[in-house]
Design a protein around this motif. Structure first.
Motif, short mmCIF file in Angstrom:
data_model
loop_
_atom_site.label_atom_id
_atom_site.label_comp_id
_atom_site.label_asym_id
_atom_site.label_seq_id
_atom_site.Cartn_x
_atom_site.Cartn_y
_atom_site.Cartn_z
N VAL A 130 1.00 -1.29 0.22
CA VAL A 130 -0.17 -0.12 0.38
C VAL A 130 1.05 0.87 0.40
O VAL A 130 0.74 2.08 -0.73
CB VAL A 130 -1.23 -0.39 1.55
N PHE A 131 2.02 1.60 0.85
CA PHE A 131 2.80 2.46 0.82
C PHE A 131 3.48 2.95 -0.51
O PHE A 131 3.73 4.10 -0.66
CB PHE A 131 4.00 2.17 1.95
N ALA A 132 4.36 1.76 -1.07
CA ALA A 132 4.95 2.10 -1.97
C ALA A 132 3.49 1.58 -3.01
O ALA A 132 3.97 3.15 -4.23
CB ALA A 132 5.38 0.35 -2.81
N GLU A 133 2.79 1.77 -3.18
CA GLU A 133 1.33 2.37 -4.09
C GLU A 133 1.53 4.35 -3.87
O GLU A 133 1.66 5.35 -4.87
CB GLU A 133 0.05 2.33 -4.00
N PHE A 134 1.51 4.27 -2.64
CA PHE A 134 1.46 5.96 -1.86
C PHE A 134 2.56 6.91 -3.02
O PHE A 134 2.27 8.02 -3.47
CB PHE A 134 1.27 6.21 -0.56
N HIS A 135 3.65 5.95 -2.90
CA HIS A 135 5.26 6.60 -3.04
C HIS A 135 4.99 6.67 -4.66
O HIS A 135 5.39 7.48 -5.50
CB HIS A 135 6.55 5.71 -2.52
N ARG A 136 4.37 5.20 -5.34
CA ARG A 136 4.73 5.62 -6.62
C ARG A 136 3.66 6.99 -7.32
O ARG A 136 4.50 7.36 -8.47
CB ARG A 136 3.69 4.12 -6.91
N THR A 137 2.24 6.44 -6.79
CA THR A 137 1.42 7.70 -7.43
C THR A 137 1.78 9.30 -6.81
O THR A 137 1.32 9.92 -7.89
CB THR A 137 0.12 7.70 -7.12
N LEU A 138 2.45 9.78 -5.75
CA LEU A 138 2.68 10.65 -5.94
C LEU A 138 3.59 11.46 -6.88
O LEU A 138 4.72 10.50 -7.18
CB LEU A 138 3.11 10.94 -4.38
#
Length: 219
Positions: A130-138
């Motif tokens: 989940v947190f990797a998706e936060f990083h990717r999309t920011l």
């Protein structure tokens, strides 16, 4: 790829309680001045950066609050019934169904992400995804605000909630150091950690984290 089983439990549970949840959950402009101030600070930081995704938006109350603060906000929720309620209540805003484990959002598209009491149903082993998706999309410099329940590693599994409706989801209450550490392992820089103790000594602690995606490896 098949969704992890916990996503099915969360989706079905919130579909079941959606209408009652929307009735019971207070407006973000309500009586808690600390939470309201943190949302205002997040809005000020994210507003110039680009669009903001309210992940786990539920019936869209916080999404609408961010929009009223001048943020280009849209909502994403796992529960189709929650999304339907959000669209009906706020037809001027965009709401879609989706999972934080695999967001239908391009890399670097977001100026901000709000995860407001939205990650505590995620088993800790899935939080790195989940947190990797936060990083990717920011976008570089984009801001994350994560708020939610805290604990010492408790694993709670209620059978009924929100008007005695049956639910099958679990809650995982982690200490603030663990949450901050997982965010940092995902490549986010945590700038603020705030812990609120329960009023009157009853209830659960809650925490709010502000973080950002670095503009470069050296920033």
């Amino acid at each position: 790829m098949t969704d992890p089983s916990y996503l099915t439990e969360v989706r079905e549970s919130y579909d079941t309680v959606a209408a009652e949840y929307a009735r019971r959950v207070s407006e973000p402009a309500g009586p808690d001045p600390v939470s309201r101030a943190m949302l205002a600070a997040f809005a000020e930081l994210a507003r110039p950066m680009g669009p903001v995704a309210d992940l786990g938006c539920g019936p869209g109350k916080v999404t609408a609050h961010l929009s009223a603060l001048g943020v280009r906000a849209f909502g994403v929720d796992l529960s189709p019934r929650m999304v339907a309620l959000a669209r009906a209540a706020h037809p001027e805003l965009r709401f879609t169904t989706g999972s934080m484990t695999a967001l239908d959002i391009g890399s670097g598209e977001l100026g901000g992400i709000l995860a407001h009491y939205a990650t505590h149903h995620t088993p800790p082993r899935h939080l790195p995804t989940v947190f990797a998706e936060f990083h990717r999309t920011l976008a570089p410099g984009g801001v994350l605000m994560l708020a939610g329940h805290l604990g010492d590693g408790e694993h709670l599994r209620p059978t009924r909630a929100y008007g005695d409706h049956p639910v099958s989801y679990a809650s995982y209450l982690l200490p603030p150091d663990r949450i901050a550490g997982l965010l940092e392992e995902a490549g986010l820089v945590v700038t603020t950690r705030m812990v609120q103790e329960p009023e009157g000594g009853s209830g659960r602690r809650s925490g709010t984290f502000l973080a950002y995606r670095p503009r470069s490896c050296g920033s």
